[in-house]
Enzyme design. Structure first.
Site, PDB file in Angstrom:
ATOM      1  N   PHE A  47       0.860  -1.191   0.000  1.00  0.00           N
ATOM      2  CA  PHE A  47       0.000   0.000   0.000  1.00  0.00           C
ATOM      3  C   PHE A  47       0.888   1.229   0.000  1.00  0.00           C
ATOM      4  CE2 PHE A  47      -2.325   3.601   1.512  1.00  0.00           C
ATOM      5  CZ  PHE A  47      -3.478   3.529   0.751  1.00  0.00           C
ATOM      6  N   ASP A  93       9.159   2.880   2.287  1.00  0.00           N
ATOM      7  CA  ASP A  93       7.963   3.674   2.565  1.00  0.00           C
ATOM      8  C   ASP A  93       7.656   3.529   4.058  1.00  0.00           C
ATOM      9  OD1 ASP A  93       5.451   4.697   2.979  1.00  0.00           O
ATOM     10  OD2 ASP A  93       4.580   3.871   1.144  1.00  0.00           O
ATOM     11  N   LYS A 150       2.084  11.221   7.277  1.00  0.00           N
ATOM     12  CA  LYS A 150       1.213  10.940   8.418  1.00  0.00           C
ATOM     13  C   LYS A 150       1.634  11.682   9.698  1.00  0.00           C
ATOM     14  CE  LYS A 150      -1.286   7.134   6.594  1.00  0.00           C
ATOM     15  NZ  LYS A 150      -0.957   5.973   5.797  1.00  0.00           N
TER      16      LYS A 150
HETATM   17  C1  LIG Z   1      -1.081   6.042   4.256  1.00  0.00           C
HETATM   18  C2  LIG Z   1       0.042   5.510   3.464  1.00  0.00           C
HETATM   19  C3  LIG Z   1       0.408   6.100   2.239  1.00  0.00           C
HETATM   20  C4  LIG Z   1      -0.389   7.198   1.582  1.00  0.00           C
HETATM   21  O1  LIG Z   1      -0.482   8.346   2.339  1.00  0.00           O
HETATM   22  P1  LIG Z   1      -1.606   9.459   1.977  1.00  0.00           P
HETATM   23  O2  LIG Z   1      -1.276  10.607   2.856  1.00  0.00           O
HETATM   24  O3  LIG Z   1      -2.935   8.824   2.318  1.00  0.00           O
HETATM   25  O4  LIG Z   1      -1.487   9.747   0.533  1.00  0.00           O
HETATM   26  C5  LIG Z   1       1.520   5.587   1.590  1.00  0.00           C
HETATM   27  N1  LIG Z   1       2.225   4.573   2.105  1.00  0.00           N
HETATM   28  C6  LIG Z   1       1.895   3.981   3.277  1.00  0.00           C
HETATM   29  C7  LIG Z   1       2.736   2.869   3.796  1.00  0.00           C
HETATM   30  C8  LIG Z   1       0.794   4.421   3.991  1.00  0.00           C
HETATM   31  O5  LIG Z   1       0.446   3.818   5.129  1.00  0.00           O
END
Ligand SMILES: *Cc1c(COP(=O)(O)O)cnc(C)c1O
Length: 399
Positions: free
Chosen positions: A140, A225, A254
């Site tokens: 994700f 990520d 985040k």
């Molecule tokens: C939430 C998330 C994203 C995307 O972040 P947004 O601010 O919603 O675009 C990307 N990678 C990971 C691992 C995430 O948990």
């Protein structure tokens, strides 16, 4: 207005791209939130780890208000007095050399993809338009066209093509698959250190170390990520520290703003970000003074209030408590720091029913996929609150 009135409004006028629990929240403080009827809940999702510092943290709020009084946005056409300080403090905390600020997590991912492609052409010598990026199944990384193009979740992809080419999918946690997938045109391996949305999937021990070695040996940029796992969530500043490695590119978002405002960043330890020239990438809001002031304070709160150490200590208590739950329908309990999950067997009838019952008992969490509940409370949680949560979770998940 009653709770049902708010729900009706959302459903009448809003696109139905979410299926939220029917709780209308109007106030939050620390680990607690309150609905419009005054019911109090413990938030065990933390906005997918965006409110690691707890709801409405007073220090971050004060920093935001102070900055909002002075200056909010200049665009990057001009410099501002917060950006350099934000860079310096963020680099010191994450041992990075360069930062590129964006807003959402998905934008940070897109930025990294652009940067590694250009680096591949300019530095590695990959022929124009032939760059390949390796990603993992069940990843994700966000919701843009390019990102959902390399998702393996049919719900994320179906109906949104055609997609951006240049991505290769391998199984998560599989070293051999990575070795096999690399070609002379591979510019990067993009991976989550722990797959959050897939259900808190922790790779085999030694995986991060091994992928670091393979990427280095093949001149492939390792992009971690850490948008969900970073900034204390797993009991370390970055999850990569669990195996003592450093990615070439680290993505954070985040909790970088403690939930006040979307702030994300691409962090780099190598020459990768250096290939970008003026005009090749940007964002109107990226690096704005309000974002920088909020993020600076959000980072200070993480370290000065020892939230990372707390995530480690409270995570252990929480995990041990979850492991004591006796139910044959539970397949596995796992976690690192305060990123925890209970996975049910397929015959359990899904995790949503448990989330509904937990909500009735004052605890908010959300199923991920059909059979997994993630528990990820704000990192400000204390022992008493962990036991409070376990006292509610145990009887409900035992049935
Ligand atoms: C939430 C998330 C994203 C995307 O972040 P947004 O601010 O919603 O675009 C990307 N990678 C990971 C691992 C995430 O948990």
């Amino acid at each position: 207005m009653r709770q049902s009135d708010y729900i009706e409004l959302e459903d009448k006028f809003g696109a139905k791209n979410y299926k939220p629990l029917d709780v209308v929240i109007e106030k939050g403080e620390g680990v607690w939130v309150w609905d419009v009827d005054g019911n109090k809940y413990m938030d065990c999702l933390s906005a997918y780890s965006a409110v690691n510092q707890g709801h409405c943290h007073p220090r971050i709020k004060a920093a935001m208000l102070k900055q909002a009084d002075k200056l909010t946005l200049t665009s990057r056409a001009f410099r501002n007095d917060q950006l350099g300080l934000f860079y310096k403090e963020l680099c010191a905390l994450t041992e990075s050399h360069k930062v590129l600020p964006m807003n959402s997590g998905a934008e940070a991912v897109e930025t990294a993809i652009k940067a590694v492609r250009k680096w591949g052409y300019m530095v590695k010598g990959v022929p124009e338009d032939r760059a390949e990026i390796i990603v993992c199944a069940d990843n994700f990384h966000g919701r843009t066209i390019t990102i959902v193009g390399f998702s393996t979740d049919p719900v994320s992809r179906k109906g949104f093509g055609p997609f951006t080419p240049g991505f290769k999918v391998i199984p998560f946690g599989d070293i051999k698959a990575l070795e096999k997938a690399i070609t002379k045109n591979t510019v990067a391996f993009l991976v989550e250190p722990i797959q959050g949305e897939a259900g808190v999937i922790i790779p085999p021990a030694g995986y991060l170390k091994k992928i670091r070695e393979i990427c280095t040996a093949n001149k492939v940029a390792l992009i971690l990520d850490e948008i969900q796992t970073g900034l204390g969530r797993t009991g370390k500043m970055l999850a990569e520290e669990h195996e003592g490695i450093q990615a070439d590119i680290t993505l954070i978002g985040k909790a970088l703003s403690g939930g006040f405002y979307p702030v994300s960043a691409v962090l780099s330890n190598t020459e990768v970000l250096g290939v970008l020239k003026p005009g090749e990438h940007g964002s109107t809001f990226g690096g704005n003074p309000l974002a920088c002031a909020v993020a600076r304070e959000a980072l200070k709160v993480l370290t000065e209030e020892k939230l990372i150490e707390n995530a480690q200590a409270m995570g252990e208590k929480f995990l041990n408590g979850l492991k004591e739950i006796k139910n044959d329908k539970i397949k596995e309990v796992r976690g690192r720091g305060l990123l925890l999950a209970v996975e049910f067997k397929l015959n359990a009838g899904g995790a949503r029913q448990y989330c509904e019952k937990l909500k009735e008992n004052g605890l908010l969490c959300k199923e991920t996929h059909d059979n997994i509940i993630r528990f990820a409370p704000p990192l400000v949680i204390n022992s008493k609150q962990v036991y409070w949560a376990l006292e509610r979770i145990n009887p409900i998940l035992s049935t």
